[in-house]
Write a protein that holds these residues in place. Structure first.
Motif, PDB file in Angstrom:
ATOM      1  N   SER A 131     -20.742  50.337 -40.849  1.00 23.32           N
ATOM      2  CA  SER A 131     -21.525  49.106 -40.800  1.00 23.32           C
ATOM      3  C   SER A 131     -21.105  48.162 -41.917  1.00 23.32           C
ATOM      4  O   SER A 131     -20.922  46.959 -41.689  1.00 23.32           O
ATOM      5  N   SER A 134     -17.724  46.648 -41.109  1.00 24.74           N
ATOM      6  CA  SER A 134     -17.774  45.580 -40.103  1.00 24.74           C
ATOM      7  C   SER A 134     -18.332  44.294 -40.709  1.00 24.74           C
ATOM      8  O   SER A 134     -17.874  43.191 -40.381  1.00 24.74           O
ATOM      9  N   LYS A 135     -19.308  44.412 -41.620  1.00 26.59           N
ATOM     10  CA  LYS A 135     -19.839  43.221 -42.286  1.00 26.59           C
ATOM     11  C   LYS A 135     -18.780  42.568 -43.172  1.00 26.59           C
ATOM     12  O   LYS A 135     -18.688  41.340 -43.231  1.00 26.59           O
ATOM     13  N   GLU A 138     -16.554  40.646 -40.910  1.00 26.14           N
ATOM     14  CA  GLU A 138     -17.206  39.403 -40.488  1.00 26.14           C
ATOM     15  C   GLU A 138     -17.148  38.357 -41.591  1.00 26.14           C
ATOM     16  O   GLU A 138     -16.849  37.179 -41.342  1.00 26.14           O
TER      17      GLU A 138
END
Length: 185
Positions: A131, A134-135, A138
């Motif tokens: 997680s 992925s942040k 982004e």
């Protein structure tokens, strides 16, 4: 025998083997010798603390379980009750061995449960790390987009004006003039 009751393995050997004066043994038949050797091999590398349990298990695995009313290799006068000294229909060794095995099984189950809990915890940590990754991806994309939009909205840098030779001489003359005309105090 030596101030104690002989075990069935010893009784088995006494009933089927004769010690000769020259130190050798004479067995009634080859099958009896083979069975005795098989039982002896089973108890040799014993990892169980109680010797009688090991002897009993070796005897039962080679000769088979006792039938009701009969104890193998104990003679016609022995019954399960007189041989094992209890009112049960079998030796207490079975129940003690079963308890040991259940305890070992419980220990193994506890170890497996602890490992499963640890694996679940590690899987949760992996999910959290994924997680976060992925942040970060982004944020990297957003930063690239911001930089690209800033590059489009800012005017291109203007290079300094190029001076001709005539302008350069004039400027030098002005500089020389200023240096000579100003009184120094």
């Amino acid at each position: 025998m030596h101030g104690r009751t002989p075990h069935r393995l010893e009784v088995f050997k006494m009933g089927r083997c004769k010690n000769l004066p020259d130190g050798t043994e004479s067995w009634v038949d080859e099958e009896s010798r083979r069975r005795y050797e098989a039982m002896s091999e089973m108890i040799a590398p014993s990892d169980i603390d109680v010797e009688s349990q090991t002897l009993e298990n070796a005897f039962i695995s080679v000769m088979g379980k006792d039938r009701p009313g009969r104890v193998r290799c104990a003679g016609s006068g022995e019954t399960l009750r007189t041989w094992y000294g209890s009112t049960s229909t079998g030796p207490s060794v079975y129940s003690e061995r079963e308890k040991q095995m259940q305890e070992q099984l419980k220990v193994q189950e506890d170890k497996l449960k602890a490992q499963a809990d640890k694996m679940n915890e590690m899987q949760q940590q992996i999910s959290q790390l994924q997680s976060v990754a992925s942040k970060v991806d982004e944020m990297s994309v957003l930063l690239s987009q911001i930089q690209a939009s800033q590059a489009r909205t800012q005017p291109p840098p203007v290079p300094p004006p190029v001076q001709s030779e005539r302008e350069t001489k004039t400027d030098e003359a002005v500089d020389d003039f200023l240096d000579h005309d100003v009184p120094i105090s």
